[in-house]
Scaffold this motif. Structure first.
Motif, PDB file in Angstrom:
ATOM      1  N   MET A  67      -6.635 -12.377  14.985  1.00  0.00           N
ATOM      2  CA  MET A  67      -5.726 -12.342  16.128  1.00  0.00           C
ATOM      3  C   MET A  67      -4.385 -11.757  15.706  1.00  0.00           C
ATOM      4  SD  MET A  67      -4.450 -15.531  18.454  1.00  0.00           S
ATOM      5  CE  MET A  67      -5.186 -15.226  20.024  1.00  0.00           C
ATOM      6  N   ARG A  68      -3.798 -10.969  16.555  1.00  0.00           N
ATOM      7  CA  ARG A  68      -2.559 -10.257  16.255  1.00  0.00           C
ATOM      8  C   ARG A  68      -1.416 -11.198  15.890  1.00  0.00           C
ATOM      9  NH1 ARG A  68      -0.989  -6.354  20.835  1.00  0.00           N
ATOM     10  NH2 ARG A  68      -3.192  -6.182  20.545  1.00  0.00           N
ATOM     11  N   THR A  69      -1.249 -12.287  16.614  1.00  0.00           N
ATOM     12  CA  THR A  69      -0.115 -13.177  16.330  1.00  0.00           C
ATOM     13  C   THR A  69      -0.237 -13.797  14.945  1.00  0.00           C
ATOM     14  OG1 THR A  69      -1.246 -14.914  17.564  1.00  0.00           O
ATOM     15  CG2 THR A  69       0.465 -13.721  18.722  1.00  0.00           C
ATOM     16  N   GLU A  70      -1.438 -14.151  14.543  1.00  0.00           N
ATOM     17  CA  GLU A  70      -1.614 -14.706  13.199  1.00  0.00           C
ATOM     18  C   GLU A  70      -1.286 -13.674  12.131  1.00  0.00           C
ATOM     19  OE1 GLU A  70      -5.597 -16.188  13.503  1.00  0.00           O
ATOM     20  OE2 GLU A  70      -4.929 -18.093  14.355  1.00  0.00           O
ATOM     21  N   GLU A  71      -1.638 -12.410  12.378  1.00  0.00           N
ATOM     22  CA  GLU A  71      -1.292 -11.340  11.435  1.00  0.00           C
ATOM     23  C   GLU A  71       0.218 -11.171  11.331  1.00  0.00           C
ATOM     24  OE1 GLU A  71      -3.502  -7.541  11.782  1.00  0.00           O
ATOM     25  OE2 GLU A  71      -4.627  -8.608  13.339  1.00  0.00           O
ATOM     26  N   ILE A  72       0.894 -11.231  12.463  1.00  0.00           N
ATOM     27  CA  ILE A  72       2.358 -11.110  12.475  1.00  0.00           C
ATOM     28  C   ILE A  72       2.983 -12.235  11.651  1.00  0.00           C
ATOM     29  CG2 ILE A  72       4.431 -11.282  13.928  1.00  0.00           C
ATOM     30  CD1 ILE A  72       2.633 -10.041  16.200  1.00  0.00           C
ATOM     31  N   LEU A  73       2.536 -13.450  11.900  1.00  0.00           N
ATOM     32  CA  LEU A  73       3.099 -14.595  11.185  1.00  0.00           C
ATOM     33  C   LEU A  73       2.819 -14.507   9.686  1.00  0.00           C
ATOM     34  CD1 LEU A  73       2.215 -17.413  13.737  1.00  0.00           C
ATOM     35  CD2 LEU A  73       4.393 -16.206  13.478  1.00  0.00           C
ATOM     36  N   ARG A  74       1.612 -14.106   9.325  1.00  0.00           N
ATOM     37  CA  ARG A  74       1.252 -13.953   7.910  1.00  0.00           C
ATOM     38  C   ARG A  74       2.131 -12.911   7.225  1.00  0.00           C
ATOM     39  NH1 ARG A  74      -3.945 -14.701   9.058  1.00  0.00           N
ATOM     40  NH2 ARG A  74      -4.342 -12.513   9.473  1.00  0.00           N
ATOM     41  N   ALA A  75       2.291 -11.764   7.878  1.00  0.00           N
ATOM     42  CA  ALA A  75       3.096 -10.677   7.303  1.00  0.00           C
ATOM     43  C   ALA A  75       4.561 -11.085   7.193  1.00  0.00           C
ATOM     44  CB  ALA A  75       2.952  -9.415   8.148  1.00  0.00           C
ATOM     45  N   ALA A  76       5.075 -11.763   8.207  1.00  0.00           N
ATOM     46  CA  ALA A  76       6.476 -12.211   8.166  1.00  0.00           C
ATOM     47  C   ALA A  76       6.679 -13.231   7.055  1.00  0.00           C
ATOM     48  CB  ALA A  76       6.882 -12.785   9.520  1.00  0.00           C
ATOM     49  N   ARG A  77       5.754 -14.161   6.919  1.00  0.00           N
ATOM     50  CA  ARG A  77       5.834 -15.157   5.835  1.00  0.00           C
ATOM     51  C   ARG A  77       5.858 -14.481   4.472  1.00  0.00           C
ATOM     52  NH1 ARG A  77       1.916 -18.081   8.883  1.00  0.00           N
ATOM     53  NH2 ARG A  77       3.048 -19.725   9.953  1.00  0.00           N
ATOM     54  N   ALA A  78       4.952 -13.529   4.291  1.00  0.00           N
ATOM     55  CA  ALA A  78       4.831 -12.842   3.003  1.00  0.00           C
ATOM     56  C   ALA A  78       6.122 -12.117   2.627  1.00  0.00           C
ATOM     57  CB  ALA A  78       3.668 -11.853   3.048  1.00  0.00           C
ATOM     58  N   GLN A  79       6.873 -11.662   3.652  1.00  0.00           N
ATOM     59  CA  GLN A  79       8.110 -10.917   3.401  1.00  0.00           C
ATOM     60  C   GLN A  79       9.355 -11.784   3.535  1.00  0.00           C
ATOM     61  OE1 GLN A  79       8.216  -7.103   5.500  1.00  0.00           O
ATOM     62  NE2 GLN A  79       6.000  -7.252   5.732  1.00  0.00           N
ATOM     63  N   GLY A  80       9.182 -13.047   3.899  1.00  0.00           N
ATOM     64  CA  GLY A  80      10.333 -13.921   4.101  1.00  0.00           C
ATOM     65  C   GLY A  80      11.180 -13.514   5.295  1.00  0.00           C
ATOM     66  N   SER A 130       6.944 -22.216  13.181  1.00  0.00           N
ATOM     67  CA  SER A 130       8.396 -22.459  13.107  1.00  0.00           C
ATOM     68  C   SER A 130       9.007 -21.962  11.807  1.00  0.00           C
ATOM     69  CB  SER A 130       8.701 -23.942  13.294  1.00  0.00           C
ATOM     70  OG  SER A 130       8.094 -24.700  12.262  1.00  0.00           O
ATOM     71  N   ASP A 131       8.206 -21.693  10.793  1.00  0.00           N
ATOM     72  CA  ASP A 131       8.761 -21.146   9.560  1.00  0.00           C
ATOM     73  C   ASP A 131       9.018 -19.645   9.659  1.00  0.00           C
ATOM     74  OD1 ASP A 131       6.066 -20.419   9.523  1.00  0.00           O
ATOM     75  OD2 ASP A 131       5.856 -20.716   7.360  1.00  0.00           O
ATOM     76  N   VAL A 132       8.600 -19.036  10.756  1.00  0.00           N
ATOM     77  CA  VAL A 132       8.768 -17.600  10.952  1.00  0.00           C
ATOM     78  C   VAL A 132       9.531 -17.279  12.242  1.00  0.00           C
ATOM     79  CG1 VAL A 132       7.513 -15.448  11.389  1.00  0.00           C
ATOM     80  CG2 VAL A 132       6.723 -17.000   9.610  1.00  0.00           C
ATOM     81  N   VAL A 133       9.285 -18.018  13.308  1.00  0.00           N
ATOM     82  CA  VAL A 133       9.936 -17.751  14.590  1.00  0.00           C
ATOM     83  C   VAL A 133      11.270 -18.491  14.610  1.00  0.00           C
ATOM     84  CG1 VAL A 133       9.765 -17.874  17.099  1.00  0.00           C
ATOM     85  CG2 VAL A 133       7.705 -17.472  15.715  1.00  0.00           C
ATOM     86  N   GLU A 134      12.360 -17.711  14.565  1.00  0.00           N
ATOM     87  CA  GLU A 134      13.702 -18.297  14.492  1.00  0.00           C
ATOM     88  C   GLU A 134      14.177 -18.768  15.869  1.00  0.00           C
ATOM     89  OE1 GLU A 134      17.660 -19.279  13.718  1.00  0.00           O
ATOM     90  OE2 GLU A 134      17.187 -17.678  15.104  1.00  0.00           O
ATOM     91  N   ARG A 135      14.040 -17.910  16.866  1.00  0.00           N
ATOM     92  CA  ARG A 135      14.415 -18.274  18.238  1.00  0.00           C
ATOM     93  C   ARG A 135      13.997 -17.195  19.217  1.00  0.00           C
ATOM     94  NH1 ARG A 135      20.730 -18.863  17.773  1.00  0.00           N
ATOM     95  NH2 ARG A 135      20.050 -19.560  15.744  1.00  0.00           N
TER      96      ARG A 135
END
Length: 156
Positions: free
Chosen positions: A1-14, A39-44
């Motif tokens: 799923m696209r959203t999970e990929e986004i969250l994974r990529a954002a986490r990996a890059q901080g 919540s560790d990736v979506v700030e607001r």
């Protein structure tokens, strides 16, 4: 799923993400936060449906709104930049458009403008014309395109 990929990529890059939404009314933020632990990736997320909200919450220029209107790439760019400036995020996407019904010859129903701002990169804007497919369809397509923009920014 696209959203999970986004969250994974954002986490990996901080990278933390912010959204600035008008016609989608928070659908992009909702898609991201539907995933547990996001919540560790979506700030607001900013839902700035009115011009007043765009000005007050994101710092969009009243002069820009007067000159170009809310549904414009210039405003989409200022919305994305404002989301970064008013958050601790490093990546922001914005959405502003005419989901319908309505529109005009100059700004038809189904026109949606997007902005993508990332610290250290030039802000990008673009317009998609989805046509008069109905409010729900246009909003869903706009949400999906905004998510694609986030994923592309994180994976290129």
């Amino acid at each position: 799923m696209r959203t999970e990929e986004i969250l994974r990529a954002a986490r990996a890059q901080g990278v933390m993400i912010a959204t600035a939404e008008s016609c989608t009314g928070g659908m992009v933020a909702a898609a991201l936060t539907d995933i547990p632990g996001s919540s560790d990736v979506v700030e607001r997320g900013f839902v700035t449906y009115s011009n007043k909200a765009k000005i007050e919450m994101l710092g969009v220029s009243p002069d820009t709104l007067a000159a170009y209107g809310a549904v414009s790439e210039v405003v989409a760019g200022e919305m994305a930049d404002g989301a970064l400036a008013h958050s601790a995020a490093q990546l922001a996407v914005s959405v502003t458009g005419i989901a319908g019904p309505g529109g005009s010859d100059h700004k038809p129903e189904g026109r949606v403008c997007f902005g993508l701002a990332m610290r250290g990169r030039a802000t990008q804007t673009e317009t998609q014309d989805y046509g008069a497919q109905g409010r729900a369809m246009v909003r869903g397509l706009a949400r999906d395109h905004a998510l694609t923009l986030l994923l592309d920014a994180l994976t290129r």
